[in-house]
Design a protein around this motif. Structure first.
Motif, PDB file in Angstrom:
ATOM      1  N   SER A 125      47.397  17.823 -12.950  1.00 55.45           N
ATOM      2  CA  SER A 125      48.625  18.022 -12.176  1.00 55.45           C
ATOM      3  C   SER A 125      48.498  19.154 -11.174  1.00 55.45           C
ATOM      4  CB  SER A 125      49.790  18.322 -13.136  1.00 55.45           C
ATOM      5  OG  SER A 125      49.519  19.491 -13.890  1.00 55.45           O
ATOM      6  N   THR A 138      49.038  24.374  -5.889  1.00 55.62           N
ATOM      7  CA  THR A 138      50.255  24.172  -6.689  1.00 55.62           C
ATOM      8  C   THR A 138      50.939  25.492  -6.975  1.00 55.62           C
ATOM      9  OG1 THR A 138      49.237  22.230  -7.704  1.00 55.62           O
ATOM     10  CG2 THR A 138      51.177  23.157  -8.786  1.00 55.62           C
ATOM     11  N   GLU A 169      46.580  20.908  -7.868  1.00 54.51           N
ATOM     12  CA  GLU A 169      45.803  20.613  -6.677  1.00 54.51           C
ATOM     13  C   GLU A 169      45.201  21.904  -6.152  1.00 54.51           C
ATOM     14  OE1 GLU A 169      46.236  17.907  -2.604  1.00 54.51           O
ATOM     15  OE2 GLU A 169      48.013  18.538  -3.730  1.00 54.51           O
ATOM     16  N   TYR A 170      43.945  21.829  -5.701  1.00 56.35           N
ATOM     17  CA  TYR A 170      43.219  23.015  -5.269  1.00 56.35           C
ATOM     18  C   TYR A 170      42.730  22.842  -3.845  1.00 56.35           C
ATOM     19  CZ  TYR A 170      42.935  24.034 -10.294  1.00 56.35           C
ATOM     20  OH  TYR A 170      43.220  24.272 -11.608  1.00 56.35           O
ATOM     21  N   TYR A 171      42.525  24.008  -3.184  1.00 50.59           N
ATOM     22  CA  TYR A 171      41.722  24.080  -1.989  1.00 50.59           C
ATOM     23  C   TYR A 171      40.326  24.525  -2.412  1.00 50.59           C
ATOM     24  CZ  TYR A 171      45.194  23.553   1.751  1.00 50.59           C
ATOM     25  OH  TYR A 171      46.108  23.052   2.623  1.00 50.59           O
ATOM     26  N   ARG A 211      40.608  19.399  -0.290  1.00 55.46           N
ATOM     27  CA  ARG A 211      41.627  19.371  -1.349  1.00 55.46           C
ATOM     28  C   ARG A 211      41.057  18.598  -2.529  1.00 55.46           C
ATOM     29  NH1 ARG A 211      47.061  20.092   1.510  1.00 55.46           N
ATOM     30  NH2 ARG A 211      48.067  19.518  -0.455  1.00 55.46           N
ATOM     31  N   GLN A 212      41.279  19.141  -3.702  1.00 60.48           N
ATOM     32  CA  GLN A 212      40.802  18.494  -4.926  1.00 60.48           C
ATOM     33  C   GLN A 212      41.907  18.587  -5.967  1.00 60.48           C
ATOM     34  OE1 GLN A 212      38.043  16.813  -5.599  1.00 60.48           O
ATOM     35  NE2 GLN A 212      38.489  16.507  -7.764  1.00 60.48           N
ATOM     36  N   LYS A 213      42.259  17.446  -6.531  1.00 57.57           N
ATOM     37  CA  LYS A 213      43.313  17.428  -7.546  1.00 57.57           C
ATOM     38  C   LYS A 213      42.702  17.223  -8.915  1.00 57.57           C
ATOM     39  CE  LYS A 213      47.888  15.562  -8.473  1.00 57.57           C
ATOM     40  NZ  LYS A 213      48.942  14.638  -8.018  1.00 57.57           N
ATOM     41  N   THR A 214      43.071  18.100  -9.817  1.00 59.83           N
ATOM     42  CA  THR A 214      42.615  18.007 -11.201  1.00 59.83           C
ATOM     43  C   THR A 214      43.851  17.998 -12.092  1.00 59.83           C
ATOM     44  OG1 THR A 214      40.578  19.204 -10.682  1.00 59.83           O
ATOM     45  CG2 THR A 214      41.223  19.060 -12.994  1.00 59.83           C
ATOM     46  N   SER A 236      44.395  27.584  -6.179  1.00 56.30           N
ATOM     47  CA  SER A 236      45.419  26.585  -6.523  1.00 56.30           C
ATOM     48  C   SER A 236      46.467  26.488  -5.417  1.00 56.30           C
ATOM     49  CB  SER A 236      46.094  26.948  -7.843  1.00 56.30           C
ATOM     50  OG  SER A 236      47.186  26.097  -8.093  1.00 56.30           O
TER      51      SER A 236
END
Length: 467
Positions: free
Chosen positions: A114, A141, A116-118, A109-112, A139
């Protein structure tokens, strides 16, 4: 909750239970759905990354990439890197941190900002000495947004569902308790009409309510049979007692007709005669009420001059009242006509007046009145005697009811059922007969009293229009 009906309580209970169950089910479903959505996103990500291997070729010593890698199929961004981390081909989300290290085969998981991505990295070697890293980014989100929309929609619909549940619960409860309402109405009607022949009659059924109704019907049948036996016993006893009482009265008359009786003996025989005569009148009244209970008392209705009947009753009682030093004052309107039984209406006045004389104050006054309005005739008898206590007042119409304090000559409460002309005794039937006479004439009667200040009995019966 004590002020709520059973129907309301059951509706509230049903609504609360259904609401709790619905909320619990929705919570479980949304929890499982959220996990299922995230699992589905990861599966799509893996399929897209492994599918990208087919779009990478090695031809004539160089890499050839298919343009399908640039398409956002299933919302997955695909990019191809060399082992040094240089981007060779593909597309990455706007603002995504490209410095993220590579981990082959791991979904991270990576948040950029607002969003959040797989992120999934998978190594691929199109040739023996050529190693590449394919990265897929999707995404979370965006995937969860649809879930949140569904959740908000469910929360909006939940109050409507609760209202619908309450309405359905109310109608179901009302339908279920309808037999209970029928039982209550029937029992109230039996009490008001005093008709023990009525039955609830719900019919066949196996549930508790039908069994309750059947038990009530059985109980009413037993009570009705018991009342019939009691009425028949009263009637039979009254008949049997009339003959010996007649003999006693005849013997008293014969003894008093003899000469040579001493004054003391004559006085004792007179007491016996007076008591026997009082008992005979009481039995006559009891027999009349018994026949009335059984529906065997004949009532002759005819148009009568109620003014004349009232004046006759007043004249008859005036002398009895004067013997006790009581003044009888009348206010009787002229030309009042009613449809009724002449004997019963005279007895009505005599019972009320005798009751007033018996418990009136010596040297006092009795007021008797009669007038008419548009549809009804109103009569009253008022005395200034010892009165009736508030405790005894509700029971004055009961047969043989005797207020405790009225049993003594010094009591402060009025004996409420005396129609006898013997002032030293009371039968306890006078006002019971008055009430029955009023009911036969489709009227009403009420009593108001205050201990030490007297009583007032007021009755109303329909009047007969003058022709």
């Amino acid at each position: 909750m004590k002020n709520l009906s059973l129907k309301q309580k059951l509706t509230i209970l049903y609504t609360v239970l259904m609401t709790v169950n619905i909320c619990a089910v929705l919570a479980v479903l949304f929890s499982l759905s959220n996990r299922e959505i995230l699992s589905s996103v990861q599966n799509r990500l893996r399929e897209s990354v492994t599918g990208a291997f087919d779009d990478i070729d090695w031809e004539d010593g160089r890499l050839d990439f298919d343009s399908d890698i640039l398409e956002l199929e299933n919302g997955v961004y695909l990019s191809v890197y060399d082992m040094d981390g240089a981007l060779l081909y593909g597309k990455i989300p706007y603002g995504f941190d490209q410095s993220m290290d590579f981990r082959d085969g791991q979904v991270r998981r990576q948040k950029t900002g607002s969003v959040e991505y797989y992120v999934l990295d998978m190594s691929y070697a199109p040739e023996e000495n050529v190693n590449l890293m394919v990265r897929g980014t999707i995404s979370i989100t965006d995937a969860e947004e649809s879930f949140r929309i569904t959740l908000r929609l469910a929360l909006i619909c939940l109050p409507l569902l609760v209202v619908l549940t309450a309405v359905l619960g109310y109608f179901m409860t009302r339908r279920t308790l309808r037999p209970v309402a029928h039982i209550t109405e029937t029992v109230l009607a039996i009490r008001e009409e005093e008709d023990l022949s009525r039955r609830i009659g719900l019919g066949e059924g196996r549930d508790e309510i039908y069994r309750l109704a059947s038990t009530f019907d059985s109980l009413l049948g037993q009570i009705e049979d018991s009342m019939k036996r009691e009425k028949q016993f009263t009637s039979d006893v009254s008949h049997e007692l009339r003959t010996p009482l007649s003999v006693i009265l005849m013997q008293c008359d014969a003894l008093l007709a003899r000469d040579g009786l001493s004054g003391e003996v004559r006085e004792e025989i007179t007491v016996i005669q007076r008591k026997a005569d009082s008992l005979s009148r009481m039995i006559s009244q009891l027999l009349l009420l018994s026949r009335a209970d059984q529906g065997r008392e004949k009532v002759t209705m005819e148009i009568l001059d109620f003014t004349g009947l009232s004046q006759m009753a007043a004249a008859e009682m005036e002398g009895i009242a004067a013997a006790k030093g009581i003044r009888l004052e009348t206010a009787i309107s002229p030309d009042i006509m009613v449809r009724g039984d002449e004997t019963l209406l005279i007895r009505l006045w005599l019972n009320l007046l005798q009751n007033a004389v018996t418990y009136g104050k010596e040297g006092g006054c009795i007021h008797m009145g009669l007038w008419e309005d548009e549809d009804m005739v109103t009569g009253y008898v008022e005395d200034d005697g010892i009165g009736i206590s508030a405790r005894d007042l509700p029971h004055i119409w009961e047969r043989f009811y005797r207020a405790d304090s009225s049993r003594s000559n010094n009591g402060s409460s009025q004996n409420n059922n005396d129609s006898s002309q013997d002032n030293n005794s009371s039968s306890g039937l006078g006002l019971s007969m008055v009430q029955w006479i009023i009911s036969v004439h489709k009227g009403t009667i009420q009593a108001v009293s205050e201990p030490g200040r007297g009583s007032r009995f007021t009755f109303r019966i329909p009047k007969e229009k003058k022709s």
